[in-house]
Scaffold this active site. Sequence first.
Site, PDB file in Angstrom:
ATOM      1  N   GLY A 177       0.825  -1.217   0.000  1.00  0.00           N
ATOM      2  CA  GLY A 177       0.000   0.000   0.000  1.00  0.00           C
ATOM      3  C   GLY A 177       0.850   1.254   0.000  1.00  0.00           C
ATOM      4  O   GLY A 177       2.074   1.216   0.132  1.00  0.00           O
ATOM      5  N   ASP A 213       8.662   6.231   7.792  1.00  0.00           N
ATOM      6  CA  ASP A 213       8.266   7.544   8.320  1.00  0.00           C
ATOM      7  C   ASP A 213       7.333   8.304   7.379  1.00  0.00           C
ATOM      8  O   ASP A 213       6.938   9.429   7.669  1.00  0.00           O
ATOM      9  CB  ASP A 213       9.528   8.388   8.597  1.00  0.00           C
ATOM     10  CG  ASP A 213      10.424   8.505   7.372  1.00  0.00           C
ATOM     11  OD1 ASP A 213       9.986   8.109   6.263  1.00  0.00           O
ATOM     12  OD2 ASP A 213      11.562   8.991   7.520  1.00  0.00           O
ATOM     13  N   GLY A 214       7.017   7.711   6.233  1.00  0.00           N
ATOM     14  CA  GLY A 214       6.106   8.387   5.307  1.00  0.00           C
ATOM     15  C   GLY A 214       6.757   9.513   4.512  1.00  0.00           C
ATOM     16  O   GLY A 214       6.083  10.230   3.775  1.00  0.00           O
ATOM     17  N   ARG A 274      -1.546  -0.704  -9.788  1.00  0.00           N
ATOM     18  CA  ARG A 274      -0.397  -1.588 -10.016  1.00  0.00           C
ATOM     19  C   ARG A 274      -0.849  -3.034 -10.193  1.00  0.00           C
ATOM     20  O   ARG A 274      -1.954  -3.379  -9.776  1.00  0.00           O
ATOM     21  CB  ARG A 274       0.523  -1.519  -8.775  1.00  0.00           C
ATOM     22  CG  ARG A 274       1.034  -0.130  -8.504  1.00  0.00           C
ATOM     23  CD  ARG A 274       1.065   0.193  -7.000  1.00  0.00           C
ATOM     24  NE  ARG A 274       1.301   1.621  -6.807  1.00  0.00           N
ATOM     25  CZ  ARG A 274       2.508   2.189  -6.771  1.00  0.00           C
ATOM     26  NH1 ARG A 274       3.573   1.434  -6.850  1.00  0.00           N
ATOM     27  NH2 ARG A 274       2.630   3.486  -6.651  1.00  0.00           N
ATOM     28  N   ASP A 328       4.561  -4.702  -7.392  1.00  0.00           N
ATOM     29  CA  ASP A 328       3.918  -3.475  -6.896  1.00  0.00           C
ATOM     30  C   ASP A 328       4.461  -2.243  -7.615  1.00  0.00           C
ATOM     31  O   ASP A 328       3.931  -1.147  -7.435  1.00  0.00           O
ATOM     32  CB  ASP A 328       4.090  -3.330  -5.376  1.00  0.00           C
ATOM     33  CG  ASP A 328       5.532  -3.499  -4.930  1.00  0.00           C
ATOM     34  OD1 ASP A 328       6.097  -4.574  -5.169  1.00  0.00           O
ATOM     35  OD2 ASP A 328       6.095  -2.555  -4.359  1.00  0.00           O
ATOM     36  N   ASN A 329       5.508  -2.421  -8.409  1.00  0.00           N
ATOM     37  CA  ASN A 329       6.046  -1.296  -9.171  1.00  0.00           C
ATOM     38  C   ASN A 329       5.711  -1.418 -10.655  1.00  0.00           C
ATOM     39  O   ASN A 329       6.318  -0.756 -11.490  1.00  0.00           O
ATOM     40  CB  ASN A 329       7.561  -1.205  -8.982  1.00  0.00           C
ATOM     41  CG  ASN A 329       7.940  -0.819  -7.557  1.00  0.00           C
ATOM     42  OD1 ASN A 329       7.130  -0.236  -6.834  1.00  0.00           O
ATOM     43  ND2 ASN A 329       9.145  -1.145  -7.142  1.00  0.00           N
TER      44      ASN A 329
HETATM   45  P1  AMP Z   1       9.269   1.412  -2.972  1.00  0.00           P
HETATM   46  O1  AMP Z   1      10.535   0.651  -2.730  1.00  0.00           O
HETATM   47  O2  AMP Z   1       9.449   2.913  -2.920  1.00  0.00           O
HETATM   48  O3  AMP Z   1       8.548   0.974  -4.203  1.00  0.00           O
HETATM   49  O4  AMP Z   1       8.332   1.107  -1.722  1.00  0.00           O
HETATM   50  C1  AMP Z   1       7.900  -0.179  -1.346  1.00  0.00           C
HETATM   51  C2  AMP Z   1       6.873  -0.052  -0.252  1.00  0.00           C
HETATM   52  O5  AMP Z   1       7.448   0.551   0.912  1.00  0.00           O
HETATM   53  C3  AMP Z   1       5.660   0.788  -0.596  1.00  0.00           C
HETATM   54  O6  AMP Z   1       4.561   0.241   0.063  1.00  0.00           O
HETATM   55  C4  AMP Z   1       6.030   2.138  -0.002  1.00  0.00           C
HETATM   56  O7  AMP Z   1       4.880   2.905   0.281  1.00  0.00           O
HETATM   57  C5  AMP Z   1       6.750   1.736   1.258  1.00  0.00           C
HETATM   58  N1  AMP Z   1       7.717   2.750   1.708  1.00  0.00           N
HETATM   59  C6  AMP Z   1       8.932   3.034   1.156  1.00  0.00           C
HETATM   60  N2  AMP Z   1       9.538   4.010   1.852  1.00  0.00           N
HETATM   61  C7  AMP Z   1       8.698   4.363   2.840  1.00  0.00           C
HETATM   62  C8  AMP Z   1       8.758   5.331   3.913  1.00  0.00           C
HETATM   63  N3  AMP Z   1       9.802   6.128   4.073  1.00  0.00           N
HETATM   64  N4  AMP Z   1       7.698   5.401   4.745  1.00  0.00           N
HETATM   65  C9  AMP Z   1       6.644   4.598   4.601  1.00  0.00           C
HETATM   66  N5  AMP Z   1       6.531   3.684   3.645  1.00  0.00           N
HETATM   67  C10 AMP Z   1       7.534   3.563   2.780  1.00  0.00           C
HETATM   68 MG    MG Z   2       6.937   1.035  -5.098  1.00  0.00          MG
END
Ligand code: AMP
Ligand code: MG
Length: 488
Positions: free
Chosen positions: A90, A125-126, A183, A252-253
């Site tokens: 998510g 941390d969002g 996705r 998911d990407n």
């Molecule tokens: P990503 O590697 O950016 O495609 O992220 C994979 C998953 O990790 C997704 O669900 C993102 O929303 C979550 N995510 C990545 N970095 C953060 C972060 N700093 N805070 C919260 N969720 C994160």
């Molecule tokens: Mg992603």
Amino acid sequence: MASLEQLTFQNPYASLPPEFSVRVRPAPLAEARVVSVSPEALRLLDLDEAEAQRPEFRDVMNGARLLPGMEPVATVYAGHQFGVYVPRLGDGRALLLGEVRNAAGERWEVQLKGSGPTPFSRMGDGRAVLRSTIREYLCSEAMHALGIPTTRALCILGSPEAVYREEVETGALLVRMAPSHVRFGTFEYFAHTEQTGHVALLADHVIARHFPHLEGAPERHTRLFSEVVDRTARLIAQWQAVGFAHGVMNTDNMSILGLTLDYGPYGFLDDFEPGFICNHSDHTGRYAFDQQPRIALWNLACLAQALLSLVPEAALRAALETFAPTYSAQWQARMRQKLGLRETREEDRGLLETLLARMAESRTDYTRFFRALGHFDASPQADNASLRAMFAAPEGFDAWAALYRTRLAAEGSVDAERRERMARVNPKYVLRNYLAQTAIARAQQGDFSEVDRLRAVLSRPYEDQPGAEAYAEPPPHWGRCLEVSCSS
Ligand code: AMP
Ligand code: MG
């Protein structure tokens, strides 16, 4: 042109049942400032650059002020990460504000990335750091300019807020846009949680909004899957032709629209190295450059699995079988264009494979070679010295050049015309890692001019831009060994 207040937002995704998303209030970044804006992306919202200077623009893009019709939600999805199913991912740091319909009738979803925690943040941390935000911003817009389907990037907001990764960095926010951010993993989430009604609802939502010609058609779900296979095969053929490695092709990407989505540790090839791994965290090379077509098919098989409640298995298998021929035909067509060939001939595949083998042996710079090949002199006495010099074993190039010369003659190719055709498909400027890194380092010192300059150069990748030659140079020594990880 419109003003910000004239944009009408709606959020149809937020109107799907509550299992699809969660309403979340954005957490604005402290002392945020708009540090770079893409003029081309602004125009997709009918806005001009003056509009982006207003404090109201900053407040809206920082999530500090909502316009009428905006309903920020974090969407749920799952996904296979490095081959392992993760049941719930998510939007952990992204919020979908809603979508705008522009004057041309296109609908663009607007998403904040880095706008604070959501119920899907897990330990995160969002937030997003400035470094990764600049990388996604520059690459989205560069890919678009190259003609490759991608999500877009509207602007970056910078902030002095501290964000902790391997070291302390500063937080930033990217405003991302796409017709849809759905996705493969969105489908997987509903299928694996056995919410089959919601799999159908999601498929019909996607069809109604993005594949309207399938609405009400017999076997619409089968046809949707076939179109996703087709779009994905075409996308990957474009990546391979331009020398782009995504780096984290988790399901998911993967975009249901066949867009390049989620720019993390991506990389453009400098030297031609088929097994190039751009993601420092990818120890086994699962997502190496030459693995991308195979992985795309693997990911499509995961999507097929998620659609089993809607589409007969045999139909899913039949659609999956179209991936290899579509990919292969698309890749060959693009590579033939890169060679400046107009006709299709039996021997072309061999011609290409021989060239790529010689380039791999010599670690020839991929982008520079194809751009320079436009200047190949096909006359019998020409030695093409500058091309020859790009090979460690020039005799290998000579042998290939003889085949190429014969092949060009066979279709009556005219050098000057061929050069023009080739310049339209072989970019001069791509976002090499070292160029991004230089812009990031300056931005981290508070100077965003290099981000803007680089964005502007990359917005015209096929044009010779006087004064911008430095951006077409191969990496300096330090720029060859940059390590890019998933940390963002
Ligand atoms: P990503 O590697 O950016 O495609 O992220 C994979 C998953 O990790 C997704 O669900 C993102 O929303 C979550 N995510 C990545 N970095 C953060 C972060 N700093 N805070 C919260 N969720 C994160
Ligand atoms: Mg992603």
